[in-house]
Design a protein around this motif. Sequence first.
Motif, mmCIF file in Angstrom:
data_model
loop_
_atom_site.group_PDB
_atom_site.id
_atom_site.type_symbol
_atom_site.label_atom_id
_atom_site.label_comp_id
_atom_site.label_asym_id
_atom_site.label_seq_id
_atom_site.Cartn_x
_atom_site.Cartn_y
_atom_site.Cartn_z
ATOM 1 N N ALA A 1 13.867 -2.732 1.283
ATOM 2 C CA ALA A 1 12.591 -2.787 0.734
ATOM 3 C C ALA A 1 11.752 -4.006 1.453
ATOM 4 C CB ALA A 1 12.436 -2.895 -0.634
ATOM 5 N N ALA B 1 8.310 -3.299 3.932
ATOM 6 C CA ALA B 1 6.767 -3.808 3.745
ATOM 7 C C ALA B 1 6.334 -4.718 4.985
ATOM 8 C CB ALA B 1 6.872 -4.903 2.646
ATOM 9 N N LEU C 1 10.319 4.325 -0.532
ATOM 10 C CA LEU C 1 9.685 3.683 0.541
ATOM 11 C C LEU C 1 8.910 4.549 1.417
ATOM 12 C CD1 LEU C 1 12.417 1.020 1.269
ATOM 13 C CD2 LEU C 1 10.349 0.583 -0.029
ATOM 14 N N ALA D 1 6.594 4.207 4.717
ATOM 15 C CA ALA D 1 7.667 3.442 5.635
ATOM 16 C C ALA D 1 8.406 4.309 6.283
ATOM 17 C CB ALA D 1 8.534 2.595 4.991
ATOM 18 N N ALA E 1 9.360 -0.079 10.558
ATOM 19 C CA ALA E 1 8.094 -0.555 9.524
ATOM 20 C C ALA E 1 7.098 -0.944 10.357
ATOM 21 C CB ALA E 1 8.715 -1.728 8.752
ATOM 22 N N ARG F 1 4.017 -1.837 7.898
ATOM 23 C CA ARG F 1 3.500 -2.220 6.758
ATOM 24 C C ARG F 1 3.507 -1.137 5.958
ATOM 25 N NH1 ARG F 1 3.145 -7.414 6.094
ATOM 26 N NH2 ARG F 1 2.873 -8.569 7.718
ATOM 27 N N LEU F 2 3.392 -1.182 4.660
ATOM 28 C CA LEU F 2 3.308 -0.194 3.538
ATOM 29 C C LEU F 2 1.892 0.316 3.054
ATOM 30 C CD1 LEU F 2 6.244 -1.153 1.005
ATOM 31 C CD2 LEU F 2 6.402 0.479 2.851
ATOM 32 N N GLY G 1 1.070 1.517 0.426
ATOM 33 C CA GLY G 1 1.006 1.723 -0.822
ATOM 34 C C GLY G 1 0.569 3.221 -1.538
#
Length: 166
Positions: A107, A111, A136, A141, A158, A160-161, A163
């Motif tokens: 996790a 992020a 995720l 992700a 990754a 960035r997420l 959301g």
Amino acid sequence: MQKSLDILSIDTAGALDATIRPPGSKSITNRALVCAALADGRSVLSGVLDSEDTRVMVDALRALGIAVEGDPAAGELTVTGCNGKIPNKQADLYVANSGTTIRFLTALLAAGEGEYCLDGTPRMRERPIGDLAAALNQLGAKVSTESKNGCPPVAVKAARLRGGAV
């Protein structure tokens, strides 16, 4: 037929005057390490548990470029946080058989930004993590398990997420 109960009487000795310190927790220690790693500045953690799970978390954070100093056996660590920006953009991380470490790091890494692989013992490769990867991925992700059974190794690409709802 009713079973008879023996009654044991215990006499009290009066009020206790004591200090009790419960043993550290690997789960709480690993949570605190992740929070400190993501924070801005130095965090001093006391009462940390020295266990294989916490040692592999410390090693993984160091491999990601996060400074972790101190002596886990003495119950104290100092972490210099990365302010949410993981210094090393690529790493292969070994988590032994630590479920908390692989889940928390997956996790944390999702992020951020970079490409990472998390792996562990043969037993870890039997422990499902597919639900976390799916959650995720719903947040933007790119997390995949390299086995068909949804177990590690885990690859994280990754960026960035974004959301959203999971």
